[in-house]
Design a protein around this motif. Structure first.
Motif, short mmCIF file in Angstrom:
data_model
loop_
_atom_site.label_atom_id
_atom_site.label_comp_id
_atom_site.label_asym_id
_atom_site.label_seq_id
_atom_site.Cartn_x
_atom_site.Cartn_y
_atom_site.Cartn_z
N TYR A 72 60.00 -43.52 -12.97
CA TYR A 72 61.04 -42.91 -13.81
C TYR A 72 61.32 -43.80 -15.01
N ASN A 73 61.94 -43.21 -16.03
CA ASN A 73 62.29 -43.94 -17.24
C ASN A 73 63.74 -44.42 -17.11
N PRO A 74 63.97 -45.73 -16.91
CA PRO A 74 65.35 -46.21 -16.71
C PRO A 74 66.22 -46.06 -17.95
N LEU A 75 65.62 -46.20 -19.14
CA LEU A 75 66.41 -46.05 -20.37
C LEU A 75 66.93 -44.62 -20.50
N GLU A 76 66.08 -43.67 -20.21
CA GLU A 76 66.51 -42.27 -20.26
C GLU A 76 67.56 -41.99 -19.19
N ALA A 77 67.39 -42.59 -18.02
CA ALA A 77 68.33 -42.38 -16.92
C ALA A 77 69.70 -42.96 -17.26
N TYR A 78 69.74 -44.20 -17.77
CA TYR A 78 71.02 -44.81 -18.09
C TYR A 78 71.67 -44.14 -19.30
N ARG A 79 70.86 -43.66 -20.21
CA ARG A 79 71.42 -42.91 -21.34
C ARG A 79 72.11 -41.64 -20.84
N ALA A 80 71.45 -40.94 -19.92
CA ALA A 80 72.05 -39.73 -19.35
C ALA A 80 73.32 -40.08 -18.58
N LEU A 81 73.30 -41.21 -17.90
CA LEU A 81 74.44 -41.63 -17.10
C LEU A 81 75.68 -41.85 -17.97
N PHE A 82 75.53 -42.62 -19.03
CA PHE A 82 76.68 -43.00 -19.84
C PHE A 82 77.02 -41.94 -20.90
N TRP A 83 76.01 -41.43 -21.56
CA TRP A 83 76.25 -40.53 -22.69
C TRP A 83 76.87 -39.22 -22.25
N SER A 84 76.39 -38.65 -21.18
CA SER A 84 76.88 -37.35 -20.74
C SER A 84 78.36 -37.40 -20.35
N VAL A 85 78.77 -38.53 -19.77
CA VAL A 85 80.16 -38.64 -19.31
C VAL A 85 81.10 -38.99 -20.44
N LEU A 86 80.71 -39.91 -21.29
CA LEU A 86 81.61 -40.44 -22.30
C LEU A 86 81.72 -39.58 -23.54
N THR A 87 80.93 -38.53 -23.66
CA THR A 87 80.99 -37.68 -24.85
C THR A 87 81.57 -36.30 -24.56
N SER A 88 82.03 -36.05 -23.36
CA SER A 88 82.58 -34.75 -22.99
C SER A 88 83.94 -34.94 -22.33
N PRO A 89 85.01 -34.31 -22.86
CA PRO A 89 86.33 -34.44 -22.23
C PRO A 89 86.33 -34.02 -20.76
N TYR A 90 85.62 -32.94 -20.44
CA TYR A 90 85.58 -32.48 -19.06
C TYR A 90 84.88 -33.51 -18.16
N GLN A 91 83.73 -33.99 -18.62
CA GLN A 91 83.00 -34.99 -17.82
C GLN A 91 83.80 -36.27 -17.67
N LEU A 92 84.51 -36.66 -18.73
CA LEU A 92 85.34 -37.87 -18.66
C LEU A 92 86.48 -37.67 -17.66
N GLY A 93 87.10 -36.50 -17.68
CA GLY A 93 88.15 -36.22 -16.72
C GLY A 93 87.65 -36.23 -15.29
N GLU A 94 86.47 -35.68 -15.06
CA GLU A 94 85.90 -35.68 -13.72
C GLU A 94 85.52 -37.10 -13.28
N MET A 95 85.10 -37.91 -14.25
CA MET A 95 84.80 -39.31 -13.92
C MET A 95 86.08 -40.05 -13.50
N LEU A 96 87.19 -39.81 -14.21
CA LEU A 96 88.46 -40.43 -13.83
C LEU A 96 88.92 -39.92 -12.47
N ARG A 97 88.68 -38.64 -12.20
CA ARG A 97 89.01 -38.09 -10.89
C ARG A 97 88.17 -38.75 -9.79
N GLU A 98 86.89 -38.99 -10.07
CA GLU A 98 86.02 -39.68 -9.11
C GLU A 98 86.47 -41.12 -8.89
#
Length: 345
Positions: free
Chosen positions: A28-54
């Motif tokens: 697997y590509n770790p750079l692509e994986a970590y980009r998906a990990l951080f970028w998807s959560v930190l750029t969406s209010p819904y994803q950020l809220g769910e992360m805080l809930r988690e």
């Protein structure tokens, strides 16, 4: 404090590095994986809220483990205490009919008491029966799981859904329409606020209160604490009881603020065990636990994005968590070894 921060930062970096190596080995590509990990959560209010809930239960179980550790104890029972806290919250939320704020407050209090009693039981076994808390809390974890499942089946079971309890009353929930609207209708409620308040209580208790001084003194030197008039047995029971109370509240935040029911579980909640990593990575301090809890919440919630975008299996995130915990634990083992060598000299 600065030293603790840099040690945790190094452990975090090494853990992510180990995770990247495992991904590379798996193709697997770790750079692509970590980009998906951080970028998807930190750029969406819904994803950020769910992360805080988690992150919410992780902050509370992190406090639970940290408080016991500062008193010289190792609480591996946060998972069981959290589960019984969830059962107690569900019980009050289902069986009672009360005004909204009072109902939710009593449900959370019941969860804290259930966790406190389960933690204090391990403390009693340690103080007056000589049973090591690691052994007793591991055994009590499984007892809590089966006891909780039995209570749900006997008193709270939904007749139409045989694997969970009935829904709690609306008056007992920790839902917050305001927080949900701020974060794109994420399932973020007052449970997160409770976790932040718990961090403040933990910091004040340990650093500014005589009770916290007594607990820390017992953890640093039981003999000196006894000489100063601090009963070690009482301190052990109290520390484990308080630790259990925070874990119990973690269960309440999940039941009252997210699912609104208590499921019959085949295994204990991961948040109870992840609290160990949160406490150790956070250096057992309130600011450290906050940052570590948010980070592990990001890892746990963002694992889905890693799987969807980069095809990385969810187990890769658990490897990162385990590696971070391992590197932090090495630091504690090394410090203990140095302390033993110095005392021997």
């Amino acid at each position: 404090m600065v030293r603790e921060f840099f040690v945790s930062l190094i452990a975090l970096f090494l853990g992510l590095l180990v995770g990247a190596a495992v991904m590379l080995f798996g193709g697997y590509n770790p750079l692509e994986a970590y980009r998906a990990l951080f970028w998807s959560v930190l750029t969406s209010p819904y994803q950020l809220g769910e992360m805080l809930r988690e992150s919410t239960p992780l902050l509370l179980t992190g406090i639970s483990v940290a408080l016991a550790y500062r008193a010289g104890l190792f609480n591996i029972g946060a998972a069981g205490q959290m589960y019984l806290g969830g059962v107690a919250a569900a019980w009050v939320g289902i069986a009672w009919e009360l005004p909204p704020v009072l109902h939710a407050g009593l449900a959370v209090t019941a969860a804290a008491l259930a966790g406190a009693l389960w933690g204090a039981l391990a403390g009693y076994l340690k103080a007056w029966r000589g049973v090591h808390e690691v052994i007793s809390t591991i055994m009590l974890n499984w007892t809590a799981l089966y006891l909780g499942n039995g209570l749900i089946r006997a008193y709270l079971l939904d007749p139409n859904q045989r694997q969970r309890s009935r829904f709690v009353a609306a008056s007992a929930t920790l839902d917050s329409p305001t927080l949900a609207s701020l974060f794109g209708q994420a399932r973020l409620g007052y449970g997160f606020v409770l976790a932040l308040l718990a961090l403040v209580v933990y910091a004040v208790l340990l650093e500014r209160h005589t009770l916290g001084f007594a607990l820390r003194a017992s953890g640093l030197s039981p003999g000196a604490a006894r000489y100063a008039g601090i009963p070690p047995g009482r301190s052990i029971v109290l520390a484990m009881g308080l630790a259990g109370a925070f874990a119990g509240v973690a269960g309440a935040t999940e039941v009252l603020g997210v699912f609104h029911y208590m499921g019959i579980a085949a295994a204990l909640p991961n948040a109870g065990f992840d609290g160990i990593a949160v406490a150790l990575l956070g250096g057992n301090t309130a600011p450290g636990i906050l940052l570590a809890g948010l980070f592990f919440g990001l890892l746990n919630y963002g694992a889905g994005s890693m799987q969807f975008v980069a095809g990385v299996p969810l187990e890769a995130v658990r490897i990162v968590v385990a590696a971070v915990l391992l590197f932090v634990a090495v630091r504690y083992v090394f410090e203990r070894w140095v302390g033993v060598r110095r005392s021997a000299e």
